[in-house]
Design an enzyme around this catalytic site. Structure first.
Site, PDB file in Angstrom:
ATOM      1  N   THR A   1      29.382  35.447  37.765  1.00 51.00           N
ATOM      2  CA  THR A   1      29.043  36.165  38.996  1.00 51.00           C
ATOM      3  C   THR A   1      27.961  37.195  38.705  1.00 51.00           C
ATOM      4  OG1 THR A   1      31.344  35.957  39.735  1.00 51.00           O
ATOM      5  CG2 THR A   1      29.975  37.541  40.902  1.00 51.00           C
TER       6      THR A   1
ATOM      7  N   ARG B   1      36.924  25.196  47.711  1.00 58.41           N
ATOM      8  CA  ARG B   1      37.370  26.570  47.459  1.00 58.41           C
ATOM      9  C   ARG B   1      36.227  27.550  47.683  1.00 58.41           C
ATOM     10  NH1 ARG B   1      35.887  30.806  43.450  1.00 58.41           N
ATOM     11  NH2 ARG B   1      37.762  32.051  43.089  1.00 58.41           N
TER      12      ARG B   1
ATOM     13  N   GLY C   1      35.407  31.637  47.131  1.00 51.21           N
ATOM     14  CA  GLY C   1      35.897  32.847  46.480  1.00 51.21           C
ATOM     15  C   GLY C   1      35.518  34.103  47.239  1.00 51.21           C
TER      16      GLY C   1
ATOM     17  N   THR D   1      33.904  41.819  40.722  1.00 55.44           N
ATOM     18  CA  THR D   1      33.849  40.555  39.990  1.00 55.44           C
ATOM     19  C   THR D   1      35.219  40.273  39.402  1.00 55.44           C
ATOM     20  OG1 THR D   1      32.707  39.302  38.271  1.00 55.44           O
ATOM     21  CG2 THR D   1      33.202  41.600  37.776  1.00 55.44           C
ATOM     22  N   GLY D   2      35.492  38.997  39.137  1.00 53.69           N
ATOM     23  CA  GLY D   2      36.763  38.640  38.517  1.00 53.69           C
ATOM     24  C   GLY D   2      37.427  37.488  39.243  1.00 53.69           C
TER      25      GLY D   2
ATOM     26  N   GLY E   1      38.445  35.973  42.073  1.00 52.07           N
ATOM     27  CA  GLY E   1      38.181  36.148  43.493  1.00 52.07           C
ATOM     28  C   GLY E   1      39.345  35.786  44.375  1.00 52.07           C
TER      29      GLY E   1
END
Length: 307
Positions: free
Chosen positions: A167, A195, A197, A218-219, A221
């Site tokens: 990201t 999908r 996010g 970020t991470g 989602g």
């Protein structure tokens, strides 16, 4: 702010550019996500993107964008040429083509190699549950199981980490104090097709208000979008909370429900003060990001310890 390396961290930029075009300009310098990105569980590369103008609170976003590399540019066209906020899938790609963006194959040798290796590992890991055949041992195709196994949420948090997603996020404060934000991602590796996010969701991947500042997250989602962390961080700053504390408050709020989630948040206010925070989990104890300002003649790497 821009990332020190492509390690799952967000990119953010504080730059002396007109805020209306700064995210696109910064992407051109730093490179957005696109070619060679994260493949889904059926081999394709799709990009998710959002950008926002904090003066008008307009947002443009695209998700599951195919064949188009410049996703941030397409998101900007959503703002400029439609009354919508979010376009997805093949229709988003057709919109991009109508706006003059070139089509190209985003698949690379590396992404094909990752996909082939995943198939040879019986499609492990993946994001399916409560299906037959057993998703932990098979590539499917899957059907819903008659009896659900109520898998604890905490177990699902361990599937997204520093190595299996990518990201970029940016916060831009323009010369006149206007704030703009943007995010771009290929999403989680081996995600289920379709999908979406947190990146294209306003308030989740990023959020900005020129009266306050901006934030980007970020991470994981799938977990983080349920808490609208970027919106929440900006609202903390609106009450006078400094950026670092605002980011920490957001991380702590998510951690109450998902203690093992992988994620980080960056924040900047209109005074140019910035901060970041991350959730400490095995393998992720520090968060790296880059800052550029007119007071520096070069970008500066910043590191925060996770909490």
């Amino acid at each position: 702010m821009l990332p020190a390396r492509d390690d799952g961290g967000r990119r953010a930029l504080c730059a002396p550019l007109p805020a209306s075009r700064a995210p696109a300009a910064a992407w051109a310098r730093g490179g957005g996500r696109g070619a060679g990105g994260a493949a889904a569980s059926r081999q394709h590369v799709g990009v998710q993107e959002s950008r926002g103008s904090s003066n008008t609170m307009e947002v443009g976003a695209v998700a599951d964008l195919r064949r188009i590399k410049n996703a941030v540019g397409v998101a900007r066209k959503v703002i400029q040429h439609t009354k919508h906020t979010l376009l997805v899938g093949e229709s988003a790609s057709l919109f991009a083509e109508s706006m003059g963006f070139p089509c190209e194959d985003l698949t690379t040798k590396n992404s094909l190699s990752i996909y082939s290796k995943w198939l040879n590992q019986r499609c492990q890991p993946n994001y399916w549950k409560n299906v037959i055949p057993d998703a932990s041992e098979s590539c499917g195709p899957y059907k819903q199981a008659k009896q659900f196994n109520n898998e604890e949420w905490i177990n699902s948090q361990k599937r997204i980490n520093i190595d299996n997603h990518d990201t970029i996020g940016m916060i831009v404060i323009g010369r006149s104090g206007n704030v703009a934000v943007g995010t771009s991602t290929n999403g989680a590796v081996h995600k289920i097709p379709g999908r979406v996010g947190d990146a294209p969701i306003a308030g989740a991947g990023a959020y900005a208000d020129s009266r306050v500042g901006g934030a980007a997250a970020t991470g994981d989602g799938d977990v983080m979008m349920r808490f609208l962390p970027s919106y929440q961080a900006v609202e903390y700053m609106r009450t006078g909370t400094d950026p670092t504390t605002a980011c920490q408050n957001v991380i702590s709020r998510i951690r109450k429900y998902a203690p093992d989630f992988f994620g980080a948040v960056i924040c900047a206010n209109t005074n140019g003060t910035y901060g970041a925070a991350c959730n400490k989990v095995p393998g992720f104890t520090q968060f790296h990001f880059m800052v550029f300002s007119p007071f520096l003649n070069h970008s500066s790497e910043q590191i925060v310890d996770c909490i």
